[in-house]
Design an enzyme around this catalytic site. Structure first.
Site, PDB file in Angstrom:
ATOM      1  N   ASP A  26      -7.823   0.343 -29.511  1.00 41.60           N
ATOM      2  CA  ASP A  26      -7.770   1.791 -29.256  1.00 41.60           C
ATOM      3  C   ASP A  26      -8.240   2.124 -27.836  1.00 41.60           C
ATOM      4  O   ASP A  26      -9.049   1.397 -27.263  1.00 41.60           O
ATOM      5  CB  ASP A  26      -8.661   2.490 -30.286  1.00 41.60           C
ATOM      6  CG  ASP A  26      -8.360   3.972 -30.389  1.00 41.60           C
ATOM      7  OD1 ASP A  26      -7.348   4.429 -29.801  1.00 41.60           O
ATOM      8  OD2 ASP A  26      -9.126   4.687 -31.054  1.00 41.60           O
ATOM      9  N   GLY A  29      -4.794   5.235 -23.925  1.00 35.77           N
ATOM     10  CA  GLY A  29      -4.488   6.543 -23.342  1.00 35.77           C
ATOM     11  C   GLY A  29      -5.685   7.077 -22.570  1.00 35.77           C
ATOM     12  O   GLY A  29      -5.553   7.578 -21.445  1.00 35.77           O
ATOM     13  N   TRP A  31      -8.164   5.384 -21.335  1.00 28.53           N
ATOM     14  CA  TRP A  31      -8.390   4.529 -20.152  1.00 28.53           C
ATOM     15  C   TRP A  31      -7.514   5.042 -18.998  1.00 28.53           C
ATOM     16  O   TRP A  31      -7.977   5.169 -17.862  1.00 28.53           O
ATOM     17  CB  TRP A  31      -8.038   3.084 -20.506  1.00 28.53           C
ATOM     18  CG  TRP A  31      -8.254   2.101 -19.394  1.00 28.53           C
ATOM     19  CD1 TRP A  31      -9.366   1.356 -19.159  1.00 28.53           C
ATOM     20  CD2 TRP A  31      -7.314   1.765 -18.362  1.00 28.53           C
ATOM     21  NE1 TRP A  31      -9.185   0.578 -18.036  1.00 28.53           N
ATOM     22  CE2 TRP A  31      -7.942   0.814 -17.524  1.00 28.53           C
ATOM     23  CE3 TRP A  31      -6.017   2.178 -18.047  1.00 28.53           C
ATOM     24  CZ2 TRP A  31      -7.306   0.260 -16.409  1.00 28.53           C
ATOM     25  CZ3 TRP A  31      -5.388   1.630 -16.927  1.00 28.53           C
ATOM     26  CH2 TRP A  31      -6.037   0.677 -16.130  1.00 28.53           C
ATOM     27  N   HIS A  43      -1.132   1.397 -21.808  1.00 29.13           N
ATOM     28  CA  HIS A  43      -0.564   0.450 -22.777  1.00 29.13           C
ATOM     29  C   HIS A  43      -0.224  -0.880 -22.090  1.00 29.13           C
ATOM     30  O   HIS A  43      -0.436  -1.947 -22.650  1.00 29.13           O
ATOM     31  CB  HIS A  43       0.684   1.044 -23.438  1.00 29.13           C
ATOM     32  CG  HIS A  43       0.390   2.233 -24.300  1.00 29.13           C
ATOM     33  ND1 HIS A  43      -0.640   2.265 -25.215  1.00 29.13           N
ATOM     34  CD2 HIS A  43       0.995   3.456 -24.398  1.00 29.13           C
ATOM     35  CE1 HIS A  43      -0.663   3.444 -25.833  1.00 29.13           C
ATOM     36  NE2 HIS A  43       0.321   4.190 -25.349  1.00 29.13           N
ATOM     37  N   GLU A  73       1.981   5.629 -38.508  1.00 27.76           N
ATOM     38  CA  GLU A  73       1.721   7.007 -38.082  1.00 27.76           C
ATOM     39  C   GLU A  73       2.028   7.223 -36.592  1.00 27.76           C
ATOM     40  O   GLU A  73       2.083   8.357 -36.123  1.00 27.76           O
ATOM     41  CB  GLU A  73       0.270   7.390 -38.385  1.00 27.76           C
ATOM     42  CG  GLU A  73      -0.027   7.562 -39.882  1.00 27.76           C
ATOM     43  CD  GLU A  73      -0.047   6.258 -40.668  1.00 27.76           C
ATOM     44  OE1 GLU A  73      -0.443   5.218 -40.105  1.00 27.76           O
ATOM     45  OE2 GLU A  73       0.352   6.273 -41.854  1.00 27.76           O
ATOM     46  N   LEU A 137      -3.841 -21.352 -33.782  1.00 32.00           N
ATOM     47  CA  LEU A 137      -4.298 -19.964 -33.974  1.00 32.00           C
ATOM     48  C   LEU A 137      -3.130 -19.190 -34.571  1.00 32.00           C
ATOM     49  O   LEU A 137      -2.001 -19.333 -34.100  1.00 32.00           O
ATOM     50  CB  LEU A 137      -4.669 -19.344 -32.611  1.00 32.00           C
ATOM     51  CG  LEU A 137      -4.885 -17.829 -32.576  1.00 32.00           C
ATOM     52  CD1 LEU A 137      -6.194 -17.452 -33.267  1.00 32.00           C
ATOM     53  CD2 LEU A 137      -4.925 -17.301 -31.135  1.00 32.00           C
ATOM     54  N   ARG A 200     -13.390   4.427 -37.538  1.00 35.82           N
ATOM     55  CA  ARG A 200     -12.588   4.545 -38.761  1.00 35.82           C
ATOM     56  C   ARG A 200     -11.542   3.444 -38.765  1.00 35.82           C
ATOM     57  O   ARG A 200     -11.274   2.817 -37.740  1.00 35.82           O
ATOM     58  CB  ARG A 200     -11.927   5.924 -38.862  1.00 35.82           C
ATOM     59  CG  ARG A 200     -11.131   6.309 -37.641  1.00 35.82           C
ATOM     60  CD  ARG A 200     -10.515   7.714 -37.762  1.00 35.82           C
ATOM     61  NE  ARG A 200      -9.899   8.090 -36.499  1.00 35.82           N
ATOM     62  CZ  ARG A 200     -10.509   8.782 -35.552  1.00 35.82           C
ATOM     63  NH1 ARG A 200     -11.737   9.235 -35.722  1.00 35.82           N
ATOM     64  NH2 ARG A 200      -9.895   9.040 -34.408  1.00 35.82           N
TER      65      ARG A 200
HETATM   66  C1  FPP Z   1      -4.144   2.863 -29.072  1.00 34.49           C
HETATM   67  O1  FPP Z   1      -4.385   3.522 -27.868  1.00 34.49           O
HETATM   68  C2  FPP Z   1      -3.184   1.826 -28.897  1.00 34.49           C
HETATM   69  C3  FPP Z   1      -1.910   1.815 -29.443  1.00 34.49           C
HETATM   70  C4  FPP Z   1      -1.385   2.927 -30.259  1.00 34.49           C
HETATM   71  C5  FPP Z   1      -1.002   0.731 -29.230  1.00 34.49           C
HETATM   72  C6  FPP Z   1      -1.598  -0.598 -28.920  1.00 34.49           C
HETATM   73  C7  FPP Z   1      -0.610  -1.329 -28.133  1.00 34.49           C
HETATM   74  C8  FPP Z   1      -0.854  -2.192 -27.126  1.00 34.49           C
HETATM   75  C9  FPP Z   1      -2.176  -2.668 -26.716  1.00 34.49           C
HETATM   76  C10 FPP Z   1       0.263  -2.734 -26.332  1.00 34.49           C
HETATM   77  C11 FPP Z   1       1.444  -3.198 -27.107  1.00 34.49           C
HETATM   78  C12 FPP Z   1       1.198  -4.374 -27.967  1.00 34.49           C
HETATM   79  C13 FPP Z   1       1.985  -5.453 -28.010  1.00 34.49           C
HETATM   80  C14 FPP Z   1       1.786  -6.495 -29.038  1.00 34.49           C
HETATM   81  C15 FPP Z   1       3.059  -5.645 -27.046  1.00 34.49           C
HETATM   82  P1  FPP Z   1      -4.113   5.079 -27.819  1.00 34.49           P
HETATM   83  O2  FPP Z   1      -2.805   5.275 -27.173  1.00 34.49           O
HETATM   84  O3  FPP Z   1      -4.217   5.675 -29.181  1.00 34.49           O
HETATM   85  O4  FPP Z   1      -5.292   5.519 -26.906  1.00 34.49           O
HETATM   86  P2  FPP Z   1      -6.035   6.927 -26.961  1.00 34.49           P
HETATM   87  O5  FPP Z   1      -6.639   7.067 -28.316  1.00 34.49           O
HETATM   88  O6  FPP Z   1      -7.052   6.787 -25.880  1.00 34.49           O
HETATM   89  O7  FPP Z   1      -5.000   7.981 -26.654  1.00 34.49           O
END
Ligand code: FPP
Length: 252
Positions: A26, A29, A31, A43, A73, A137, A200
């Site tokens: 998490d 965004g 970051w 991302h 979601e 792994l 959560r």
């Molecule tokens: C949460 O950050 C992250 C995600 C919804 C996606 C996670 C995906 C990656 C790390 C990259 C893609 C993965 C692969 C396997 C290629 P958020 O966007 O909810 O962050 P925020 O809560 O700060 O807005």
């Protein structure tokens, strides 16, 4: 978990490693926002963090690493962001599959594949197929995944077996339901880490998390690295796991 077979080069830090670590990645965004960058850049940097953590997992002797890559979601996000996330998955598989395979990583995918674009399905199948015999792994990618959806799907499979006269409802217990989930051969996570400070599960591995230790770390996912993983593992090692009993036990 036995460390008897650990190569000497991988050192003493393997001793505390949980067998299965699952991560809610998490904060991409936030970051990006903190740096005035587009969310897509968060991302993209998240994928770099993922590469670091796969490498660190090898080094620390972790056997299973599950990552929450796209949730059921996440479809409620803007189409452009969904496109970015799908693009990153495509690029991750195309660019990294060969090296994951070379490093002995077995890729498994959990989540709903129905309704995904056919090229994504083909890439997911290719990743699983190519790496199926690897043992070092197991990287479980939760993609288009939601725990409630997974449990509902297991219930559907059981209901079908009953309707076809192949099962007596009285035979359904927790073990039977667990055996109908997406990856029943993978042990439950010992440690679930969520980055970025939220506390959560957000529909991630809720069945499998029954006795997982949860560690919440304040840093955003793109900044997560081996040191952060080691620190979460050190926190895990301080926990006493009793699995409902009175005596502390090790899970694996
Ligand atoms: C949460 O950050 C992250 C995600 C919804 C996606 C996670 C995906 C990656 C790390 C990259 C893609 C993965 C692969 C396997 C290629 P958020 O966007 O909810 O962050 P925020 O809560 O700060 O807005």
């Amino acid at each position: 978990m036995s460390n008897a077979a650990a190569p000497a080069t991988e050192g003493p830090d393997r001793s505390e490693a949980p067998a299965h670590v699952a991560i809610i990645m998490d904060g991409n965004g936030r970051w990006a926002a903190a740096r005035g960058l587009p969310r897509a850049e968060g991302h993209r940097r998240g994928v770099e963090a993922l590469r670091r953590v796969v490498r660190a997992s090898h080094e620390l002797g972790i056997r299973y690493l599950t990552i929450f890559s796209f949730s059921s979601e996440n479809w409620s996000r803007p189409a452009s962001e969904i496109g970015d996330l799908f693009g990153l998955l495509r690029r991750f598989i195309r660019n990294d599959l060969a090296s994951l395979h070379r490093d002995g990583v077995k890729v498994r995918i959990i989540g709903e594949r129905e309704g995904l674009e056919s090229d994504i399905c083909a890439l997911l199948n290719e990743a699983e197929e190519l790496t199926r015999d690897n043992t070092r792994l197991t990287l479980v990618v939760a993609f288009n995944y939601g725990s409630r959806q997974e449990i509902a799907k297991a219930a559907q499979k059981l209901a079908r077996e009953i309707a076809e006269g192949k099962r007596d409802p009285a035979t359904i217990d927790a073990e039977t339901l667990g055996a109908h989930l997406d990856a029943p051969d993978i042990p439950d996570p010992d440690l679930i880490i969520r980055t970025s400070g939220e506390q959560r599960l957000s529909n991630f591995l809720m069945w499998q998390a029954a006795y997982s230790e949860l560690v919440f770390v304040p840093i955003h996912w793109p900044d997560f690295d081996k040191a952060a993983l080691e620190s979460a593992i050190a926190e895990f090692a301080r926990r006493e796991r009793r699995f409902g009993g009175l005596v502390a036990k090790t899970a694996s």
